[in-house]
Design a protein around this motif. Sequence first.
Motif, mmCIF file in Angstrom:
data_model
loop_
_atom_site.group_PDB
_atom_site.id
_atom_site.type_symbol
_atom_site.label_atom_id
_atom_site.label_comp_id
_atom_site.label_asym_id
_atom_site.label_seq_id
_atom_site.Cartn_x
_atom_site.Cartn_y
_atom_site.Cartn_z
ATOM 1 N N ASP A 54 0.862 -1.184 0.000
ATOM 2 C CA ASP A 54 0.000 0.000 0.000
ATOM 3 C C ASP A 54 0.900 1.236 0.000
ATOM 4 O O ASP A 54 1.683 1.429 0.933
ATOM 5 N N PRO A 55 0.822 2.067 -1.045
ATOM 6 C CA PRO A 55 1.717 3.235 -1.119
ATOM 7 C C PRO A 55 1.554 4.199 0.048
ATOM 8 O O PRO A 55 2.468 4.969 0.355
ATOM 9 N N ARG A 56 0.397 4.181 0.714
ATOM 10 C CA ARG A 56 0.191 5.072 1.853
ATOM 11 C C ARG A 56 1.045 4.678 3.053
ATOM 12 O O ARG A 56 1.204 5.463 3.989
ATOM 13 N N LEU A 57 1.585 3.448 3.017
ATOM 14 C CA LEU A 57 2.438 2.988 4.106
ATOM 15 C C LEU A 57 3.919 3.147 3.800
ATOM 16 O O LEU A 57 4.767 2.764 4.606
ATOM 17 N N VAL A 58 4.243 3.702 2.644
ATOM 18 C CA VAL A 58 5.641 3.972 2.293
ATOM 19 C C VAL A 58 6.004 5.326 2.898
ATOM 20 O O VAL A 58 5.729 6.373 2.314
ATOM 21 N N LEU A 59 6.593 5.287 4.080
ATOM 22 C CA LEU A 59 6.856 6.496 4.857
ATOM 23 C C LEU A 59 8.353 6.784 4.911
ATOM 24 O O LEU A 59 9.181 5.902 4.717
ATOM 25 N N SER A 60 8.666 7.999 5.223
ATOM 26 C CA SER A 60 10.062 8.415 5.285
ATOM 27 C C SER A 60 10.832 7.591 6.310
ATOM 28 O O SER A 60 10.344 7.337 7.419
ATOM 29 N N VAL A 61 12.049 7.191 5.946
ATOM 30 C CA VAL A 61 12.887 6.446 6.883
ATOM 31 C C VAL A 61 13.405 7.341 7.995
ATOM 32 O O VAL A 61 13.963 6.857 8.985
ATOM 33 N N ALA A 62 13.221 8.657 7.858
ATOM 34 C CA ALA A 62 13.704 9.588 8.880
ATOM 35 C C ALA A 62 12.921 9.471 10.179
ATOM 36 O O ALA A 62 13.318 10.000 11.204
ATOM 37 N N GLY A 63 11.788 8.789 10.136
ATOM 38 C CA GLY A 63 11.009 8.582 11.356
ATOM 39 C C GLY A 63 9.926 9.629 11.507
ATOM 40 O O GLY A 63 9.276 10.014 10.535
ATOM 41 N N GLY A 64 9.736 10.123 12.725
ATOM 42 C CA GLY A 64 8.632 11.024 13.020
ATOM 43 C C GLY A 64 7.459 10.258 13.592
ATOM 44 O O GLY A 64 7.481 9.021 13.684
ATOM 45 N N ASP A 65 6.431 10.972 13.993
ATOM 46 C CA ASP A 65 5.273 10.339 14.606
ATOM 47 C C ASP A 65 4.526 9.490 13.581
ATOM 48 O O ASP A 65 4.102 9.996 12.534
ATOM 49 N N LEU A 66 4.369 8.210 13.892
ATOM 50 C CA LEU A 66 3.786 7.273 12.938
ATOM 51 C C LEU A 66 2.320 7.582 12.680
ATOM 52 O O LEU A 66 1.862 7.575 11.533
ATOM 53 N N GLN A 67 1.558 7.851 13.720
ATOM 54 C CA GLN A 67 0.137 8.128 13.538
ATOM 55 C C GLN A 67 -0.087 9.405 12.736
ATOM 56 O O GLN A 67 -0.972 9.465 11.886
ATOM 57 N N ASP A 68 0.716 10.420 13.002
ATOM 58 C CA ASP A 68 0.588 11.659 12.227
ATOM 59 C C ASP A 68 0.900 11.415 10.756
ATOM 60 O O ASP A 68 0.207 11.930 9.866
ATOM 61 N N ALA A 69 1.945 10.634 10.502
ATOM 62 C CA ALA A 69 2.320 10.344 9.116
ATOM 63 C C ALA A 69 1.201 9.616 8.387
ATOM 64 O O ALA A 69 0.884 9.928 7.233
ATOM 65 N N LEU A 70 0.579 8.629 9.057
ATOM 66 C CA LEU A 70 -0.496 7.879 8.421
ATOM 67 C C LEU A 70 -1.755 8.731 8.262
ATOM 68 O O LEU A 70 -2.504 8.570 7.292
ATOM 69 N N ALA A 71 -1.981 9.636 9.199
ATOM 70 C CA ALA A 71 -3.126 10.544 9.063
ATOM 71 C C ALA A 71 -2.949 11.420 7.825
ATOM 72 O O ALA A 71 -3.917 11.692 7.104
#
Length: 277
Positions: A54-71
Motif C-alpha cells: 500500500d503506497p500510503r504505508l511507504v513512509l520516510s525512513v527519517a522517522g517522526g510520529d507514525l500516527q501523524d504520518a499515516l493521518a
Amino acid sequence: MRVSSFVLLSLGLCATVAQAADEARLIEAINAYRGQVQRCAEQASAELPPLSGDPRLVLSVAGGDLQDALARTGYPMVNVQAITLSGPRDAQSAMQALRESFCRVLLDPQFVDIGVSRAERDWRIVLARPLLGGRLGDWQAEGQKLLERINAARAQARQCGGQPYAAGAPLAWNATLASTAQSHSRAMANGNYFDHRDRDGRTPGDRAELAGYAGGMIGENIAAGLDAADRVVAGWLASPGHCANLMNPAFSELGAAYAVDPKSDAGIYWTALFGAP
C-alpha cells in the motif's frame, strides 16, 4: 556539459530503480516467509496470506510520529507496527535481520497491508491493519460469496506454488460445514487467536465430525483482518497451501463464514471448510 548532466541523471535514475526493486523484493521475501509454517518464539505459525503493498504505508525512513504520518496519507489505520533497520545492503540482508529479530511482527495475522521505504542502508517497514469497511452481510451471505469466488477460481487451471492444478468442478454448499466454519470463526474472534486447532485442541476434522459431517476428507482455510470475500480469496490464491486446498479436485463441498469481535487483534476472522462426502 549537457552530456555530463545527462549521465549524472541517468545514474541517479538507475540507482532509484534498483532501490525500488529491492523494496519490492523485500515485500516478496516477507510474503514467501509468511506463506510457510514458521517457528517463532518456540511456536509454530499458520500459513498466512500475503500482505498487500500500500503506497500510503511507504513512509520516510527519517522517522517522526507514525500516527501523524499515516493521518497525512489518509490510511484508515486500526493497528500499525513500524520496523526500522540500519545496515542491510539489500533485500536479502534486510530479510535476514527481520527473521532474526522481528518474526512475531511479520507473522502477526492481523496485518494485511505493508509499505517499505529505503534510503541507502536505512529501511522502514510498516505493517498495518485498516478499519473494517462495514459493508458485510450476515455470515451466511458472505459465506455464499466465498463459495462463488472459490468456484470461479476453481473453474480456471492454475499453479499453486509449483504444483499445477487443472480446472475443477464447482463445490456445493453444505450447511453442516457452514455452521462448523461459523463456530470456528466465532471462537477465533472471541478468543483472539488464529489457528486451525481450537482452544480445546480439536482439529478441523474433529470439529466437522462432532457437528455430524459424515465426509471422509476435510480441509480448512482461515484468514483474518480482511473485510471482503474478494480479498480473502485473492489472498488464499496467492498462498500455495491455501491455493492447493481451494483447487483440490477431491473436495466437492464447502461451508464458509466470518465472525467479528472489535476487541480482538484482527477484528474479523474467516473460515472455509472443504469436504468430500
